[in-house]
Design an enzyme around this catalytic site. Structure first.
Site, short mmCIF file in Angstrom:
data_model
loop_
_atom_site.label_atom_id
_atom_site.label_comp_id
_atom_site.label_asym_id
_atom_site.label_seq_id
_atom_site.Cartn_x
_atom_site.Cartn_y
_atom_site.Cartn_z
N ASP A 33 32.27 22.24 104.19
CA ASP A 33 32.83 23.34 103.35
C ASP A 33 34.45 23.60 103.80
OD1 ASP A 33 30.58 24.02 102.20
OD2 ASP A 33 30.06 25.25 103.87
N GLU A 207 28.43 26.20 89.54
CA GLU A 207 27.43 26.35 90.47
C GLU A 207 27.85 27.25 91.59
OE1 GLU A 207 23.61 26.15 92.08
OE2 GLU A 207 24.18 25.41 89.86
#
Length: 447
Positions: A33, A207
């Protein structure tokens, strides 16, 4: 991480002529991330940390790395973890940092212990490397959804976006820890976010993992699309709240992680795209690693197709070996890990015979005559070989590391250097007996 040695010996044989980053850009732990921030001439990279051997998104802390050349990255450790938020119980997932008014705000999703739902917390620090503290003592916003992204528009208005399965935003106040009005849901239309196949409950491609920014008057929403596996797509808009128009794929589905997460910056005249995959040995969907590619926008402001590579971005400039460099500044490491040092910052540890660290593009000029290194050893010590351009490359010096009586009992050693001229990759190769040999805190060549 001694399992990296064989792989990296093979990769070393195929180094490109131009110094480039090696992907993944962190090898000492699993990272995920990516959230890059450019501040004061330096790139700060904020990541999550996948625990070794994870079979779920087991994440307890966030990490920080930084670079001035996009190749050699300094490990700043973990200035933020779940314990920072007294109200959080689990899931140190994908966040982002932004600077405003000399303070740094880190927006992160965690599980609220009281409700059991995902909530967005915010931590604040006076430095990009922390330490960070909980700014509120409670969630900033909570609706069970994740993955915050934040930016400040040219007019000074700040926006926080987040979402999965929906997409939300709030207008942050200038204090960056409160907002005006309530959360607004962004309509997920197929015109705005593309068409998903085979899932009537989620008709668009959106998403998770939004990344919002503005460039040349055009607003970008980059996001993880479809599931699973995810690819990275993007939409653009004339304003920060839309209307959004789907523009297509940036990074197709590839790599060994079924998730992905974008981060996009401009730095020193170049554009960079950060993402994660499962490329390290033992890596996969729950043991991910952050990587980066350099790219150029199309004339219309659109993205080209960006594929994952093992070569990464070219080096920007060179590294100065004549100023103090942290030992945890690494282009690639084999076998080593990092830890907090009692002298501040981090140090390299868990060094065993045959381990090494590479720093790229060290500009020696007319030549170095010596090396100073800050070392410690609770055992009998060992040797730090200085080699050029390969782990077995030209040996230009060897520093003897003595026993110091403890892993944090530091001393400075010096050794002569001969033959280090021009610009070279430097390999610090560690040798000695069995087990852990010594720790290294920093090093500096003398001209």
């Amino acid at each position: 991480m001694a399992w990296l040695t064989g792989l990296l010996c093979v990769l070393t044989l195929f180094q490109p002529a131009v110094a480039r980053a090696d992907n993944p850009i962190v090898q000492t732990i699993y990272t995920a991330d990516p959230a890059p921030l450019v501040h004061d001439g330096r790139v700060y990279l904020y990541t999550g940390h996948d625990e070794d051997g994870s079979t779920w998104f087991t994440m307890k802390e966030w990490r920080v790395y930084s670079s001035t050349d996009m190749v050699n990255w300094t490990d700043h450790g973990s200035p933020l973890n779940l314990a920072t938020f007294s109200w959080a119980s689990a899931n140190a997932w994908a966040g982002q940092v932004i600077e405003r008014g000399g303070k740094f705000y880190w927006y992160v999703p965690v599980t609220n212990r009281a409700t059991g739902r995902m909530a967005i917390g915010v931590a604040v620090a006076d430095s990009p490397t922390g330490p960070f503290r909980d700014a509120l003592g409670r969630p900033l916003v909570e609706n069970g959804e994740i993955d915050p992204t934040v930016f400040v528009d040219d007019d000074g208005q700040a926006y926080l976006y987040w979402g999965n399965p929906n997409l939300w935003y709030v207008r942050l106040n200038s204090d960056m820890v409160s907002y005006s009005g309530g959360p607004t849901q962004i309509p997920l239309t197929t015109q705005g976010f593309g068409t998903r196949n085979g899932n009537p409950d989620r008709p668009t491609l959106f998403e998770e993992a939004p990344w919002v920014y503005q460039r040349d008057g055009l607003y970008y929403m980059v996001f993880a699309a479809q599931c699973c596996s995810e690819f990275i797509a993007y939409s653009t808009a004339p304003g920060p709240t839309g209307p959004w128009t789907y523009r297509g794929t940036i990074m197709p589905t590839q790599g060994s992680s079924f998730t992905n997460h974008p981060g996009v910056i401009d730095y020193r005249g170049n554009s960079y795209f950060f993402y994660h995959n499962g490329a390290l040995p033992g890596g996969g969907g729950f043991t991910r690693s952050v990587a980066v590619e350099q790219f150029s926008y199309r004339a219309d402001g659109g993205f080209p197709t960006i594929n994952m590579t093992t070569t990464g971005a070219p080096q920007v400039g060179t590294l100065d070996p004549y100023v103090r460099q942290e030992a945890e500044t690494i282009a690639w490491g084999s076998g080593v890990e990092t830890e907090a040092s009692n002298e501040g910052g981090m140090n390299v540890g868990w060094i065993e015979n045959g381990d090494w660290i590479r720093v790229e593009g060290a500009a020696f000029g007319a030549g170095a005559r010596s090396l100073d290194a800050r070392v410690a050893s609770a055992t009998s010590g060992g040797r730090m070989e200085i080699r050029l351009d390969a782990p077995g490359g030209t040996l230009v010096g060897t520093c003897e590391v003595p026993a110091t009586g403890g892993w944090q009992n530091w001393t400075t050693v010096s050794c002569p250097v001969s033959g280090a001229t021009g610009t070279h990759d430097v390999y610090f190769r560690y040798t000695g007996g069995s087990g852990n040999l010594f720790n290294v805190n920093w090093w500096r060549f003398s001209a």
